[in-house]
Design an enzyme around this catalytic site. Structure first.
Site, PDB file in Angstrom:
ATOM      1  N   HIS A  45      -5.532  29.192  25.879  1.00 57.22           N
ATOM      2  CA  HIS A  45      -5.578  28.994  24.433  1.00 57.22           C
ATOM      3  C   HIS A  45      -4.186  28.827  23.838  1.00 57.22           C
ATOM      4  CE1 HIS A  45      -4.453  33.100  24.940  1.00 57.22           C
ATOM      5  NE2 HIS A  45      -4.530  33.424  23.669  1.00 57.22           N
ATOM      6  N   ASN A  96       2.262  34.668  24.304  1.00 54.61           N
ATOM      7  CA  ASN A  96       2.368  35.534  25.483  1.00 54.61           C
ATOM      8  C   ASN A  96       1.997  34.762  26.739  1.00 54.61           C
ATOM      9  OD1 ASN A  96       2.858  37.544  23.632  1.00 54.61           O
ATOM     10  ND2 ASN A  96       1.275  38.921  24.370  1.00 54.61           N
ATOM     11  N   ASP A 144       7.572  44.068  13.584  1.00 55.68           N
ATOM     12  CA  ASP A 144       6.875  42.789  13.623  1.00 55.68           C
ATOM     13  C   ASP A 144       7.029  42.139  12.250  1.00 55.68           C
ATOM     14  OD1 ASP A 144       4.626  40.849  13.570  1.00 55.68           O
ATOM     15  OD2 ASP A 144       4.058  41.812  15.450  1.00 55.68           O
ATOM     16  N   HIS A 199       0.540  41.221  19.961  1.00 51.14           N
ATOM     17  CA  HIS A 199       1.740  41.743  19.304  1.00 51.14           C
ATOM     18  C   HIS A 199       2.145  43.077  19.922  1.00 51.14           C
ATOM     19  CE1 HIS A 199       1.548  39.038  15.586  1.00 51.14           C
ATOM     20  NE2 HIS A 199       0.472  38.725  16.287  1.00 51.14           N
TER      21      HIS A 199
END
Length: 485
Positions: free
Chosen positions: A378, A382, A133, A27
């Site tokens: 994974h 991003n 956020d 983040h």
């Protein structure tokens, strides 16, 4: 985006922007990139966070430097001692949930200093814009009443597909429409091109109960919202951004902007003529490999694999006979900064073909390198965006959060990757034979070559979107026009 833009304002009379990220590395990275983009319009931007997190995110910057953006400022808040102890990488009893708890506590701890900053800055401008956020809504909401010139824009860290598919499912359940009838409704309601598979991972299987409750609590506070921002691109997720736009408009939560990718789409490669000390050793190793021959293996900063799973992964990489770079530091059980145990003799047997790294690596430069032909990931958003920007196909191994749905976007919707982990069998160990076969499919088969071609097309579209006149650039211009109107 260069700084010589048409939106240049007197910081004392017009607009100040405050960016408030959630205290998790992914983040922080994303919102720092967004802060850079906003600062490129010559707007003053304050990036708020705990001092230890800001120091860490500065160290990880790739492709640009804060000194290039004089209007970008960092507002560091001293971290409480309890936070420092919870993120201590040498703690013997450290667990993943310690990090989650520390992040949620830090979000609450930042409420007062963030509110104080907003009240202070509000007197210096006509409009104070907060880009927070979506997990930090409660951190900034205390300032909504006292600060009259405040506008709040929510940033969502995952893919538009993830949120749009969740919204679509919530709507069906709220309206009590059977699944077979909902498919018929979708033909008339869903934006053209929107594909939402029937069976998608449920939130209860992707999030811990504590963290899911934290997310729901933040969403309940979204009533005060002037707009919504995604690190996404209409060139690849246009239908899902359109669906979110329809829903948010009905809920009176403002427009939706897809202004991604936030990360620089082109990374300057340092050549051998550059100072060798400034170039990571893995890039020199990549220089010696054939084009598109190396698979990059990395699971981000929060993934924990069991010792058994690590062994199976190592054996799968060895059996695949493919060249690889494997970042293993962040896989250490318990986040202890020590050398993990791999199968006996593994490193010697793969020497020359495999490069094992137990430290930070320049991921953007690795993905940009001509020798990189695949990415075992994974599927954190991003990493997905960084891979798509550079036309690198993925082998998907989702672990948690939005990753399982991101993986479906990659493999079933965009078709720029192959699955390794079946989410329905997420509690099972993935065997070395499964890993070996998936890597060979991606790296050494006609199917893999087709995926690389498709990924290259997606990468081209994404890069064009951020160029002058591109759709993401226009979306960014639209957002800036909104906050500086």
């Amino acid at each position: 985006m260069n700084s010589a833009r048409k939106y240049i304002y007197d910081t004392k009379t017009k607009v100040i922007v405050v960016v408030v990220p959630f205290v998790a590395q992914g983040h922080l990275n994303l919102l720092l990139h967004l802060s850079r983009l906003i600062a490129s319009y010559n707007l003053p931007v304050y990036f708020v966070g705990l001092s230890v997190d800001i120091a860490a995110v500065k160290r990880r910057i790739e492709g640009w430097a804060p000194s290039e953006y004089p209007t970008l400022r960092f507002h560091d808040v001293p971290a409480p001692p309890t936070y420092l102890s919870n993120i201590n990488p040498t703690a013997e009893s450290q667990s993943y949930m310690d990090f989650v708890a520390a992040a949620m506590n830090a979000a609450a701890y930042l409420r007062r200093p963030t509110g104080d900053l907003l009240k202070e800055l509000s007197s210096e401008c006509e409009r104070l814009v907060v880009v927070n956020d979506a997990l930090m809504v409660n951190t900034v909401k205390d300032a909504v009443g006292p600060v009259r010139n405040l506008e709040i824009y929510n940033f969502y860290v995952g893919s538009a597909f993830h949120d749009a598919s969740l919204v679509w499912e919530v709507l069906r359940k709220a309206l009590h429409i059977p699944s077979f009838l909902w498919k018929l409704v979708g033909r008339f309601v869903l934006p053209a091109g929107a594909v939402i598979p029937d069976l998608l991972p449920t939130p209860s299987t992707c999030f811990s109960p504590e963290f899911f409750k934290f997310i729901v609590d933040q969403r309940k506070s979204h009533a005060v919202c002037n707009g919504n921002i995604y690190d996404s691109c209409r060139a690849i997720e246009g239908p899902y951004l359109d669906l979110l736009g329809m829903v948010y408009k009905l809920a009176r939560k403002g427009p939706v902007w897809g202004i991604g990718p936030f990360n620089p789409v082109v990374t300057k490669q340092k050549s051998n003529d550059d100072c060798s000390s400034s170039r990571h050793k893995c890039l020199e190793w990549l220089d010696k490999q054939p084009p598109k021959s190396v698979i990059f293996v990395s699971f981000g900063t929060q993934t924990i694999l069991s010792d058994h799973q690590l062994y199976e992964l190592a054996e799968g990489l060895e059996q695949s006979s493919q060249s690889f770079i494997w970042v293993v530091k962040d896989l250490t059980k318990g986040y202890k900064n020590t050398k993990i145990k791999l199968p006996a003799g593994f490193e010697e047997r793969v020497k020359g073909r495999g490069l094992i790294i137990r430290d930070w690596v320049p991921q953007l430069e690795i993905l940009d390198h001509i020798s990189t032909g695949g990415f075992l990931s994974h599927c954190g958003w991003n990493s997905c965006m960084e891979s798509m920007c550079r036309g690198v196909p993925l082998a998907t191994w989702p672990i948690q959060y939005d990753q399982p749905r991101n993986a479906i976007l990659i493999t079933e919707v965009l078709k720029t990757g192959i699955p390794i982990r079946d989410w329905e069998r997420r509690d099972e160990i993935i065997r070395s034979s499964t890993i070996r076969n998936a890597i060979r499919r991606l790296m050494a088969s006609p199917e893999g070559e087709e995926l690389r071609n498709k990924a290259a097309q997606v990468g081209k579209a994404v890069k064009e979107s951020v160029m002058e006149g591109g759709i993401s650039r226009l979306e960014m211009d639209s957002f800036i026009a909104q906050i500086t109107r």
